[in-house]
Design an enzyme around this catalytic site. Structure first.
Site, PDB file in Angstrom:
ATOM      1  N   GLU A  88      43.412  -9.149  11.510  1.00 39.69           N
ATOM      2  CA  GLU A  88      42.636  -9.433  10.296  1.00 39.69           C
ATOM      3  C   GLU A  88      41.918  -8.222   9.744  1.00 39.69           C
ATOM      4  O   GLU A  88      41.671  -7.257  10.450  1.00 39.69           O
ATOM      5  CB  GLU A  88      41.538 -10.455  10.632  1.00 39.69           C
ATOM      6  CG  GLU A  88      42.074 -11.720  11.210  1.00 39.69           C
ATOM      7  CD  GLU A  88      40.948 -12.624  11.683  1.00 39.69           C
ATOM      8  OE1 GLU A  88      41.245 -13.673  12.235  1.00 39.69           O
ATOM      9  OE2 GLU A  88      39.774 -12.264  11.477  1.00 39.69           O
ATOM     10  N   CYS A 101      36.723  -3.602   6.809  1.00 30.40           N
ATOM     11  CA  CYS A 101      36.569  -3.860   8.234  1.00 30.40           C
ATOM     12  C   CYS A 101      37.971  -3.877   8.856  1.00 30.40           C
ATOM     13  O   CYS A 101      38.835  -4.610   8.384  1.00 30.40           O
ATOM     14  CB  CYS A 101      35.876  -5.214   8.377  1.00 30.40           C
ATOM     15  SG  CYS A 101      35.787  -5.817  10.039  1.00 30.40           S
ATOM     16  N   CYS A 108      41.455  -9.726  22.119  1.00 36.22           N
ATOM     17  CA  CYS A 108      40.422  -8.912  22.770  1.00 36.22           C
ATOM     18  C   CYS A 108      40.229  -9.468  24.173  1.00 36.22           C
ATOM     19  O   CYS A 108      40.427 -10.660  24.403  1.00 36.22           O
ATOM     20  CB  CYS A 108      39.118  -9.024  21.973  1.00 36.22           C
ATOM     21  SG  CYS A 108      37.761  -8.014  22.621  1.00 36.22           S
ATOM     22  N   CYS A 112      33.351 -12.210  24.898  1.00 40.31           N
ATOM     23  CA  CYS A 112      32.026 -12.592  24.380  1.00 40.31           C
ATOM     24  C   CYS A 112      32.042 -14.072  23.984  1.00 40.31           C
ATOM     25  O   CYS A 112      32.982 -14.537  23.323  1.00 40.31           O
ATOM     26  CB  CYS A 112      31.630 -11.722  23.193  1.00 40.31           C
ATOM     27  SG  CYS A 112      31.526  -9.981  23.609  1.00 40.31           S
ATOM     28  N   CYS A 115      32.489 -15.224  20.170  1.00 38.98           N
ATOM     29  CA  CYS A 115      33.477 -14.544  19.326  1.00 38.98           C
ATOM     30  C   CYS A 115      34.837 -15.240  19.357  1.00 38.98           C
ATOM     31  O   CYS A 115      35.330 -15.611  20.427  1.00 38.98           O
ATOM     32  CB  CYS A 115      33.609 -13.095  19.800  1.00 38.98           C
ATOM     33  SG  CYS A 115      34.750 -12.132  18.813  1.00 38.98           S
ATOM     34  N   GLY A 160      39.152  -6.962  18.325  1.00 38.71           N
ATOM     35  CA  GLY A 160      39.344  -5.923  19.329  1.00 38.71           C
ATOM     36  C   GLY A 160      38.095  -5.129  19.633  1.00 38.71           C
ATOM     37  O   GLY A 160      37.119  -5.159  18.882  1.00 38.71           O
ATOM     38  N   GLU A 161      38.166  -4.457  20.759  1.00 36.75           N
ATOM     39  CA  GLU A 161      37.045  -3.625  21.195  1.00 36.75           C
ATOM     40  C   GLU A 161      37.496  -2.162  21.102  1.00 36.75           C
ATOM     41  O   GLU A 161      38.344  -1.720  21.887  1.00 36.75           O
ATOM     42  CB  GLU A 161      36.665  -4.011  22.634  1.00 36.75           C
ATOM     43  CG  GLU A 161      35.775  -3.047  23.365  1.00 36.75           C
ATOM     44  CD  GLU A 161      34.514  -2.617  22.615  1.00 36.75           C
ATOM     45  OE1 GLU A 161      33.818  -3.464  22.044  1.00 36.75           O
ATOM     46  OE2 GLU A 161      34.242  -1.392  22.600  1.00 36.75           O
ATOM     47  N   SER A 192      32.055  -0.013  16.271  1.00 37.04           N
ATOM     48  CA  SER A 192      31.217  -1.041  16.875  1.00 37.04           C
ATOM     49  C   SER A 192      31.728  -1.358  18.274  1.00 37.04           C
ATOM     50  O   SER A 192      32.918  -1.562  18.478  1.00 37.04           O
ATOM     51  CB  SER A 192      31.280  -2.296  15.998  1.00 37.04           C
ATOM     52  OG  SER A 192      30.425  -3.296  16.501  1.00 37.04           O
ATOM     53  N   SER A 215      26.816  -3.745  19.838  1.00 39.99           N
ATOM     54  CA  SER A 215      26.611  -5.194  19.784  1.00 39.99           C
ATOM     55  C   SER A 215      25.731  -5.565  20.966  1.00 39.99           C
ATOM     56  O   SER A 215      26.217  -5.762  22.073  1.00 39.99           O
ATOM     57  CB  SER A 215      27.962  -5.910  19.860  1.00 39.99           C
ATOM     58  OG  SER A 215      28.738  -5.527  18.747  1.00 39.99           O
ATOM     59  N   CYS A 334      34.833 -12.857  13.016  1.00 41.12           N
ATOM     60  CA  CYS A 334      35.836 -12.144  13.779  1.00 41.12           C
ATOM     61  C   CYS A 334      36.871 -13.064  14.456  1.00 41.12           C
ATOM     62  O   CYS A 334      36.512 -13.903  15.261  1.00 41.12           O
ATOM     63  CB  CYS A 334      35.018 -11.447  14.857  1.00 41.12           C
ATOM     64  SG  CYS A 334      35.650  -9.953  15.419  1.00 41.12           S
TER      65      CYS A 334
END
Ligand code: SAH
Length: 347
Positions: A88, A101, A108, A112, A115, A160-161, A192, A215, A334
């Site tokens: 996305e 973004c 991911c 979390c 999320c 994703g991270e 981020s 975060s 997200c």
């Protein structure tokens, strides 16, 4: 098959020379790709070269699959990757410019609790070129070129991270800030992270002073561990120390994201602890009222409670803003849109 957008100009030049073509063709191709063109649509190279390129490279690695537009003008994209995976992107329009973004992984694995991106785990990393192609595609969609950019800011806050895909993200940052290409200023890019501490230090070493966004979402380890599994690997103390080192190395103030979740992290005591925790070095707190996700049973806060929390932080001397909740009518959180598309396709 390779992705052209993964390559620097000099890497592409080497390939073009190996193909027996004149070196200047690489620059022509590179410029067209950065203007958002596909190999097929490049008008100033011969057809037989196009055919050769198409045998080597995936022509359109990131295709816009759907666009949803919110009442506030925000657009949310689902992109289709060459292997059929979906990621996305969100385009936010502000008075001062357009912020895109971008996603850096399909899914991911950070887990979390609030999320949607992490619900199905990590599918795969994106390459640098797949991240870059999101920027080039939307820039072109807005009528922009490499020289006349329509996107002014990039935030790595899609799925994703970023620091769990460090090498590709580092390469993306090098490419997107390169003078040969679209020449973004690192100052207009935010990375981020949920807080993979050693890679925060690696990011600082890149010599690209991007904005580091942490975060945080909790003022202590006890609360953080309830909502963010990464807190079991790195303590809040380690995370804040890494943030201070990032500031010292880059001179950029660090931004802390804090998603207010009712009954979890929104008490007056939390505000007090938070201000104590991050006092003493240049930073900024971005409060976000939690964007509720169907599959998760966490609850958001009222506007009033959000403002109250912000007021307390201000009283404690903190720099704080409340992030406008955008696009909550179009699955703005997200990972929500991707999950919706996957679920619809299952039916
Ligand atoms: N993995 C990175 C970037 C992706 S998420 C990170 O953790 O920072 C981008 C931001 O949106 C993060 O601050 C994340 O915590 C936040 N976020 C995710 N889901 C959310 C939700 N449902 N409501 C509010 N913020 C959310």
């Amino acid at each position: 098959m390779q992705i052209i957008q993964d390559l620097s100009l000099s890497q592409l030049e080497n390939i073009i020379i190996e193909m027996g073509e004149p070196k200047y063709r690489a620059k022509q191709i590179f410029e067209n790709i950065y203007n958002g063109k596909n190999i097929n649509n490049i008008s100033n190279i011969p057809n037989d070269l196009k055919q050769k390129l198409k045998q080597l490279f995936i022509d359109e690695p990131v295709k816009i699959y759907t666009v949803q537009e919110s009442h506030d003008g925000t657009q949310k994209f689902a992109y289709e990757l060459f292997d059929g995976n979906i990621v996305e992107g969100v385009l936010m329009r502000y008075k001062h410019g357009n912020t895109l973004c971008v996603s850096c992984q399909v899914g991911c694995r950070m887990g979390c609790k609030f999320c949607a991106s992490t619900l199905g785990g990590l599918v795969r990393n994106l390459t640098a070129g797949e991240i870059l192609a999101q920027v080039l595609t939307v820039n072109a969609m807005l009528g922009g070129t490499a020289k006349k950019r329509q996107i002014t800011n990039i935030v790595m806050m899609g799925s994703g991270e970023p620091l769990d895909n460090f090498e590709n993200v580092a390469q993306f940052l090098k490419l997107v800030t390169s003078k040969d290409g679209i020449n973004f200023s690192p100052r207009n890019i935010s990375v981020s992270t949920c807080g993979i501490v050693p890679n925060i230090d690696k990011l600082a070493e890149l010599g690209l002073p991007v904005i580091l966004t942490i975060s945080l979402h909790a003022p202590n380890d006890f609360i953080r561990k309830q909502i963010m599994p990464i807190a079991n690997s790195y303590s809040i103390k380690q995370l804040i120390e890494a943030s201070k080192r990032y500031f010292e190395k880059t001179g950029r103030r660090v931004v802390f994201e804090y998603a207010l979740t009712d009954g979890i992290n929104n008490t007056d005591e939390c505000a007090k602890q938070l201000s104590k925790l991050i006092k003493g070095f240049p930073n900024h707190i971005n409060l976000i009222p939690l964007n509720e996700v169907n599959e998760r049973n966490l609850k958001s806060v009222t506007k009033k409670s959000c403002q109250h929390f912000a007021n307390l932080l201000e009283r404690y001397g903190m720099s704080v803003t409340i992030r406008r909740t955008m696009a909550d009518d179009i699955d703005g959180a997200c990972g929500q849109l991707r999950n919706k598309i996957i679920n619809e396709n299952k039916i």
